[in-house]
Motif scaffolding. Structure first.
Motif, PDB file in Angstrom:
ATOM      1  N   PRO A 158      13.406  70.840  51.605  1.00  9.35           N
ATOM      2  CA  PRO A 158      14.779  70.209  51.196  1.00  9.35           C
ATOM      3  C   PRO A 158      15.500  69.647  52.565  1.00  9.35           C
ATOM      4  O   PRO A 158      15.396  70.543  53.519  1.00  9.35           O
ATOM      5  CB  PRO A 158      15.492  71.378  50.511  1.00  9.35           C
ATOM      6  N   PHE A 159      16.183  68.451  52.000  1.00  6.34           N
ATOM      7  CA  PHE A 159      17.021  67.925  53.219  1.00  6.34           C
ATOM      8  C   PHE A 159      18.454  67.920  52.603  1.00  6.34           C
ATOM      9  O   PHE A 159      18.539  67.398  51.767  1.00  6.34           O
ATOM     10  CB  PHE A 159      16.353  66.716  53.615  1.00  6.34           C
ATOM     11  N   GLU A 160      19.560  68.531  53.281  1.00  7.37           N
ATOM     12  CA  GLU A 160      20.729  68.488  52.927  1.00  7.37           C
ATOM     13  C   GLU A 160      21.688  68.467  53.893  1.00  7.37           C
ATOM     14  O   GLU A 160      21.780  69.144  54.994  1.00  7.37           O
ATOM     15  CB  GLU A 160      20.943  69.899  52.107  1.00  7.37           C
ATOM     16  N   VAL A 161      22.900  67.800  53.848  1.00  5.62           N
ATOM     17  CA  VAL A 161      24.197  67.796  54.751  1.00  5.62           C
ATOM     18  C   VAL A 161      24.859  69.175  54.582  1.00  5.62           C
ATOM     19  O   VAL A 161      25.695  69.428  55.301  1.00  5.62           O
ATOM     20  CB  VAL A 161      25.026  66.737  54.389  1.00  5.62           C
ATOM     21  N   SER A 162      24.726  69.769  53.079  1.00  4.77           N
ATOM     22  CA  SER A 162      25.441  70.811  52.893  1.00  4.77           C
ATOM     23  C   SER A 162      24.562  72.089  53.208  1.00  4.77           C
ATOM     24  O   SER A 162      23.880  72.511  52.028  1.00  4.77           O
ATOM     25  CB  SER A 162      26.037  70.672  51.443  1.00  4.77           C
ATOM     26  N   SER A 163      24.592  72.659  54.223  1.00  2.00           N
ATOM     27  CA  SER A 163      23.497  73.778  54.514  1.00  2.00           C
ATOM     28  C   SER A 163      23.544  74.970  53.621  1.00  2.00           C
ATOM     29  O   SER A 163      22.426  75.512  53.428  1.00  2.00           O
ATOM     30  CB  SER A 163      23.524  74.306  55.938  1.00  2.00           C
ATOM     31  N   GLN A 164      24.539  75.373  53.401  1.00  2.00           N
ATOM     32  CA  GLN A 164      24.641  76.714  52.637  1.00  2.00           C
ATOM     33  C   GLN A 164      24.063  76.795  51.294  1.00  2.00           C
ATOM     34  O   GLN A 164      23.215  77.638  50.941  1.00  2.00           O
ATOM     35  CB  GLN A 164      26.181  77.230  52.674  1.00  2.00           C
ATOM     36  N   ILE A 165      24.333  75.690  50.499  1.00  2.00           N
ATOM     37  CA  ILE A 165      23.989  75.821  49.265  1.00  2.00           C
ATOM     38  C   ILE A 165      22.302  75.417  49.466  1.00  2.00           C
ATOM     39  O   ILE A 165      21.519  76.380  48.623  1.00  2.00           O
ATOM     40  CB  ILE A 165      24.415  74.602  48.341  1.00  2.00           C
ATOM     41  N   MET A 166      21.851  74.770  50.373  1.00  2.00           N
ATOM     42  CA  MET A 166      20.209  74.922  50.546  1.00  2.00           C
ATOM     43  C   MET A 166      19.594  75.829  50.973  1.00  2.00           C
ATOM     44  O   MET A 166      18.510  76.348  50.379  1.00  2.00           O
ATOM     45  CB  MET A 166      20.100  73.782  51.644  1.00  2.00           C
ATOM     46  N   LEU A 167      20.247  76.851  51.763  1.00  2.00           N
ATOM     47  CA  LEU A 167      19.622  77.990  51.985  1.00  2.00           C
ATOM     48  C   LEU A 167      19.702  79.204  51.186  1.00  2.00           C
ATOM     49  O   LEU A 167      18.863  79.924  51.056  1.00  2.00           O
ATOM     50  CB  LEU A 167      20.501  78.547  53.412  1.00  2.00           C
ATOM     51  N   ASP A 168      21.037  79.009  50.314  1.00  2.00           N
ATOM     52  CA  ASP A 168      20.665  80.045  49.428  1.00  2.00           C
ATOM     53  C   ASP A 168      19.794  79.781  48.234  1.00  2.00           C
ATOM     54  O   ASP A 168      19.115  80.683  47.682  1.00  2.00           O
ATOM     55  CB  ASP A 168      22.244  80.028  48.420  1.00  2.00           C
ATOM     56  N   ALA A 169      19.582  78.426  48.003  1.00  2.00           N
ATOM     57  CA  ALA A 169      18.549  78.033  47.058  1.00  2.00           C
ATOM     58  C   ALA A 169      17.221  78.516  47.592  1.00  2.00           C
ATOM     59  O   ALA A 169      16.348  78.959  46.771  1.00  2.00           O
ATOM     60  CB  ALA A 169      18.731  76.430  46.866  1.00  2.00           C
ATOM     61  N   ALA A 170      17.073  78.253  48.733  1.00  2.00           N
ATOM     62  CA  ALA A 170      15.677  78.518  49.557  1.00  2.00           C
ATOM     63  C   ALA A 170      15.370  80.060  49.511  1.00  2.00           C
ATOM     64  O   ALA A 170      14.145  80.428  48.947  1.00  2.00           O
ATOM     65  CB  ALA A 170      15.602  78.164  51.046  1.00  2.00           C
ATOM     66  N   ASP A 171      16.527  80.971  49.705  1.00  2.00           N
ATOM     67  CA  ASP A 171      16.172  82.267  49.827  1.00  2.00           C
ATOM     68  C   ASP A 171      15.776  82.683  48.370  1.00  2.00           C
ATOM     69  O   ASP A 171      14.889  83.512  48.022  1.00  2.00           O
ATOM     70  CB  ASP A 171      17.323  83.188  50.168  1.00  2.00           C
ATOM     71  N   ALA A 172      16.519  82.062  47.234  1.00  2.00           N
ATOM     72  CA  ALA A 172      16.188  82.400  45.794  1.00  2.00           C
ATOM     73  C   ALA A 172      14.925  82.122  45.500  1.00  2.00           C
ATOM     74  O   ALA A 172      13.951  82.670  44.628  1.00  2.00           O
ATOM     75  CB  ALA A 172      17.136  81.728  44.946  1.00  2.00           C
TER      76      ALA A 172
END
Ligand code: SAH
Ligand code: AVI
Length: 331
Positions: free
Chosen positions: A117-131
């Motif tokens: 995933p490539f995102e400007v909004s890091s937190q939502i991406m990292l939360d999604a990655a962990d899940a």
């Protein structure tokens, strides 16, 4: 990296831009201080803006998310069978909720895709990655923080000859002006080898009442999302824009086939940004264009793909031609 993902199967990369990205100060100086006033849409997506976008997606009026979700539920097995991707690379992935259909299809097919995933909004991406890695023990996620307007050629993608499926969902390409959209498709195309594919979600032209309601939901989430960019400006630039002085407006521009989101001043006022030592005067009724969201026809989709030397291998259409999911390859 500031945020350490909790699972070793999530690797967090920072992406260095290929070309200079204007700073918020540059953008405000160039586009907000004088009329016509506009702002790039990426500034919507601080943590609060990303949460508000998720709330928009749940509203009854905002049909694109559930329509695309249904198309992905229906088509993901066929897409994965056709492309068999080693790498799934997603631009503007947000919460990755809809992408789960593709990952689930990989799981069913026994295709151990690596997700980028490539995102400007890091937190939502990292939360999604962990899940995601919690749900799929075989999955590795390479989360890439950055701004796609800075180019794609520095993405830290594996050069292993594996097959790549690029994914750009939600109609987000519609937030680009026509030239910029074509340039973005060209940049994606430049990363595609024979056998690679692009899965593109685009919203379609339809009844203006349906379109305008989708961008002005009754619960007020879209209005809050639009106004939230004022909080971003005030916080980042020491500004004093009065948030309560701005009304939210969504208008379908039939000629340009695009929704326009505006912040409209309800009364005249002055704005000052300490970070710029500059400001501007807003007149009552004057607007700031904060987003365009282009809507497509079958013809304008085909024209756009052809212009970028791409062609549709498959075109999944929602009922009433409300939305398109296109599986494209380089022509
Ligand atoms: N793909 C998701 C999210 C769409 S919202 C979906 O279909 O629901 C658009 C997403 O693109 C947001 O998560 C936003 O943070 C991201 N985005 C916007 N501008 C960006 C930019 N310049 N570079 C990288 N990501 C961006
Ligand atoms: C992310 N993008 C495709 C959304 C859209 O529909 O243009 C952003 C959005 N703006 C208001 N509502 C949703």
């Amino acid at each position: 990296m500031s945020d350490m993902p909790s699972d070793a199967r999530v690797v967090h990369h920072g992406v260095t831009p290929t070309r200079r990205i204007p700073s918020l100060i540059d953008d405000v100086r160039a586009s907000l201080l004088q009329a016509p006033r506009t702002l790039p849409p990426k500034y919507f997506y601080d943590d609060r803006g990303s949460q508000l976008f998720e709330a928009i997606c749940e509203t009854p009026e905002y049909y694109p998310t559930r329509t695309e979700d249904a198309l992905l539920a229906q088509a993901s097995d066929a897409i994965i069978a056709r492309v068999a991707p080693d790498h799934l690379i997603e631009l503007g992935s947000g919460s990755s909720k809809k992408t789960r259909h593709l990952i689930a299809a990989c799981h069913r097919a026994g295709v151990a895709t690596r997700y980028w995933p490539f995102e400007v909004s890091s937190q939502i991406m990292l939360d999604a990655a962990d899940a995601l890695v919690d749900d799929y023990p075989w999955l590795r996620v390479d989360a890439m923080s950055g701004d796609y307007t800075g180019g794609l050629s520095n993405l830290p993608l594996a050069e292993d000859g594996g097959r790549r499926l690029f994914v750009f969902l939600g109609g987000t390409l519609g937030n680009f002006e026509p030239e910029a959209a074509a340039a973005m498709l060209d940049e994606i195309g430049a990363l595609m080898n024979p056998g690679d594919a692009l899965l593109l979600g685009l919203d379609r032209v339809k009844d203006p009442g349906v379109l305008e309601a989708a961008y002005d939901d009754r619960a007020g989430h879209t209005a809050a999302f639009n106004r939230n960019v004022i909080n971003v400006l005030n916080r980042e630039l020491g500004g004093d824009m009065p948030i309560e002085a701005y009304g939210h407006q969504a208008v379908f521009n039939e000629e340009d086939e695009r929704i326009e989101m505006w912040l409209v001043a309800q009364q005249a006022h002055e704005v000052y940004f300490s970070a710029l030592d500059a400001g501007f005067v807003m007149q009552a009724g004057e607007g700031i264009l904060t987003e365009i969201s282009r809507k497509f026809t079958r013809q304008t989709i085909d024209d756009l793909l052809a212009r970028c030397d791409m062609a549709a291998m498959d075109h999944f259409e929602a009922e009433n031609q409300a939305y398109s999911l296109i599986l494209a390859t380089r022509a």
